[in-house]
Write a protein that holds these residues in place. Structure first.
Motif, PDB file in Angstrom:
ATOM      1  N   MET A 229       0.986  -0.910  -0.104  1.00  0.00           N
ATOM      2  CA  MET A 229       0.107  -0.647  -0.218  1.00  0.00           C
ATOM      3  C   MET A 229       0.955   1.204  -0.757  1.00  0.00           C
ATOM      4  O   MET A 229       0.792   2.114  -1.107  1.00  0.00           O
ATOM      5  CB  MET A 229      -1.086  -0.140   1.033  1.00  0.00           C
ATOM      6  CG  MET A 229      -1.812  -1.097   0.934  1.00  0.00           C
ATOM      7  SD  MET A 229      -3.381  -1.096  -0.666  1.00  0.00           S
ATOM      8  CE  MET A 229      -4.220   0.600   0.230  1.00  0.00           C
TER       9      MET A 229
ATOM     10  N   PHE B 168      -7.841   1.945   4.484  1.00  0.00           N
ATOM     11  CA  PHE B 168      -6.042   1.424   5.014  1.00  0.00           C
ATOM     12  C   PHE B 168      -5.779   2.194   5.922  1.00  0.00           C
ATOM     13  O   PHE B 168      -5.356   1.667   6.943  1.00  0.00           O
ATOM     14  CB  PHE B 168      -5.119   0.735   3.602  1.00  0.00           C
ATOM     15  CG  PHE B 168      -4.509   0.138   4.118  1.00  0.00           C
ATOM     16  CD1 PHE B 168      -4.355  -2.200   4.534  1.00  0.00           C
ATOM     17  CD2 PHE B 168      -3.135   0.355   4.459  1.00  0.00           C
ATOM     18  CE1 PHE B 168      -3.550  -1.894   4.839  1.00  0.00           C
ATOM     19  CE2 PHE B 168      -2.020  -0.623   4.744  1.00  0.00           C
ATOM     20  CZ  PHE B 168      -2.098  -1.593   5.138  1.00  0.00           C
TER      21      PHE B 168
ATOM     22  N   SER C 254      -6.567   3.547   0.092  1.00  0.00           N
ATOM     23  CA  SER C 254      -5.620   4.147   1.193  1.00  0.00           C
ATOM     24  C   SER C 254      -6.435   5.405   2.779  1.00  0.00           C
ATOM     25  O   SER C 254      -5.803   4.758   3.093  1.00  0.00           O
ATOM     26  CB  SER C 254      -4.701   5.017   0.333  1.00  0.00           C
ATOM     27  OG  SER C 254      -4.700   4.936  -1.054  1.00  0.00           O
TER      28      SER C 254
ATOM     29  N   GLN D 161      -7.586   4.898  -5.799  1.00  0.00           N
ATOM     30  CA  GLN D 161      -6.901   5.002  -4.673  1.00  0.00           C
ATOM     31  C   GLN D 161      -6.925   5.502  -3.229  1.00  0.00           C
ATOM     32  O   GLN D 161      -6.859   5.429  -2.007  1.00  0.00           O
ATOM     33  CB  GLN D 161      -5.537   5.606  -5.535  1.00  0.00           C
ATOM     34  CG  GLN D 161      -4.456   5.481  -4.479  1.00  0.00           C
ATOM     35  CD  GLN D 161      -2.994   5.124  -5.102  1.00  0.00           C
ATOM     36  OE1 GLN D 161      -2.766   4.907  -6.324  1.00  0.00           O
ATOM     37  NE2 GLN D 161      -1.976   5.639  -4.568  1.00  0.00           N
TER      38      GLN D 161
END
Length: 441
Positions: free
Chosen positions: A92, A392, A389, A385
């Motif tokens: 990541m 995450f 992200s 993305q």
């Protein structure tokens, strides 16, 4: 190669740099467009709530990861994604580096357009007709040249490092941006029709609050406005000295960014209504024209209808956008630069040149093959993305990072900090997932 990790010299320097990273073209054109098309004052009210509920916690998480990782996103996310999740964290982090390069490729093209238009108004003032025609009419040579110019400017600032480059220039650029914004608000506010724009923006229609689309749009705009999801805030957090009060800093950065977005609304929405008064078409069906068409078609028509003062207003407006773009590009460029310094042992000079050359190749490819590539890259970065992200980061802080987790440690015995930890673990990931679904599908 051994090196001493750089850091921000002052708290104000960090706040201005981090807010500068967040304050970009999305604040100046994206936020007012969302307000105009989602209930005016009602959207503004929801947006301010969502900033506290989702955006600030997500910003805090990204900065927290960087501050404790003390490194670029690849190393920080791998370090804090403990156990079997470390390879996922490293992956990541690397995707953040790649995503930063992709984002900077299209962002520099758009930033070049802003500078082109600013100089075009200067050319008109001095009656340099052929120069103005070249600047205002798109061409391959023009776009390649000004994309390269903006890339060189970004690289020049980043090359000087954190304290002498990013921090120093953020202290100069951000106050200039605010002064220009306030000056334009005062002038646009004096035009006929602007008062209706102020009313639309500042007086909420509470009936609009029953529309669920307002909440989804506000969550998406709040998240994107704070530049969360590509590691820029993470790398800035890593440059803070140990013991920095991240909660207060997150609030300060969010307050400044939200304040500038609010001011952008005070400029753009009254300008649209002033345009209506002057006979400029500002609608597309039932929706107000927004984003790129607003900036490059509608507002220039408004400036043209202002007479002798129009070129000055147009120049100030596009310089404002150029500054907003630059404060974002210098922040995001630090992500690949820091990766090359720390993972590939390059000097800052070599890392900056390597990163900017890579971004230049990507950007020039987008210019040369604009139709098939530009929209695809923008969609991949902004709609996929960024929110993934963000999810995450929340998972790392709430679930994967257990040993030495500052938030987990200080939450013991504190009701509010315990509530914050539960909010980060459960509520924010759900909200971020809704943002992802809404933007991507």
């Amino acid at each position: 190669m051994s090196f001493m990790r750089e850091s921000f010299h002052t708290r104000l320097g960090f706040i201005l740099a981090a807010a500068g990273s967040a304050v970009g073209l999305g604040n100046i054109w994206g936020f007012p467009t969302q307000v105009a098309n989602h209930g005016g004052g009602a959207f503004l009210l929801v947006y301010l709530v969502v900033i506290f509920v989702l955006a600030i916690p997500a910003l805090y998480c990204e900065m927290l990861i960087g501050h404790h990782g003390r490194a670029n996103p690849v190393r920080s996310l791998a370090k804090l994604s403990e156990g079997k999740a470390q390879p996922i964290g490293a992956t990541m982090g690397f995707l953040n580096v790649i995503g930063s390069c992709l984002m900077l490729s299209f962002y520099h093209i758009v930033a070049g357009w802003m500078l082109v238009h600013a100089l075009g108004y200067i050319a008109n003032l001095f009656e340099l007709t052929s120069v103005a025609d070249f600047l205002f009419n798109g061409s391959l040579i023009r776009d390649l040249s000004f994309t390269a110019l903006f890339l060189i400017t970004t690289g020049w600032v980043v090359l000087q490092g954190i304290e002498h480059g990013i921090e120093r220039w953020s202290k100069r650029l951000m106050p200039t941006l605010i002064v220009l914004l306030l000056g334009l608000i005062v002038y646009i506010g004096s035009l006929a029709g602007a008062s209706k724009g102020f009313d639309t923006y500042l007086i909420p229609d509470f009936a609009q609050l029953s529309d669920p689309n307002i909440y989804l749009a506000a969550m998406g705009q709040a998240f994107f406005s704070l530049s969360i999801g590509l590691g820029g805030m993470m790398i800035y957090g890593s440059y803070l000295l140990p013991g920095a009060k991240l909660g207060r800093l997150s609030l300060s950065v969010a307050a400044l960014d939200t304040g500038i977005a609010f001011l952008a609304g005070l400029l753009i929405i009254p300008a649209l209504y002033a345009g209506i008064e002057l006979g400029v078409n500002v609608t597309n069906g039932e929706q107000l024209i927004g984003e790129g068409q607003l900036i490059f078609a509608v507002l220039p028509q408004l400036f043209s209808s202002m007479g002798a003062v129009g070129p000055y207003v147009g120049f100030a407006f596009f310089i404002l956008l150029s500054i907003a773009a630059l404060t974002s590009t210098i922040a995001q460029a630090e992500v690949p630069v820091s990766y090359l310094i720390e993972e590939k042992n390059l000097s800052r000079k070599k890392a900056t040149v390597t990163a900017l050359c890579t971004i230049a190749v990507l950007a020039f490819s987008l210019v040369l093959f604009f139709e098939p590539l530009f929209g695809w890259v923008v969609t991949a970065v902004t709609q996929f993305q960024l929110p993934l992200s963000g999810i995450f980061y929340l998972v790392v802080v709430g679930w994967l990072w257990r040993r030495s987790n500052h938030l987990q440690t200080v939450a013991k015995g504190s009701f509010w900090l315990t509530a914050l930890r539960w909010h980060l673990r459960y509520i924010c990931p759900i909200l971020m997932t809704l943002v992802f679904i809404n933007t991507a599908f």
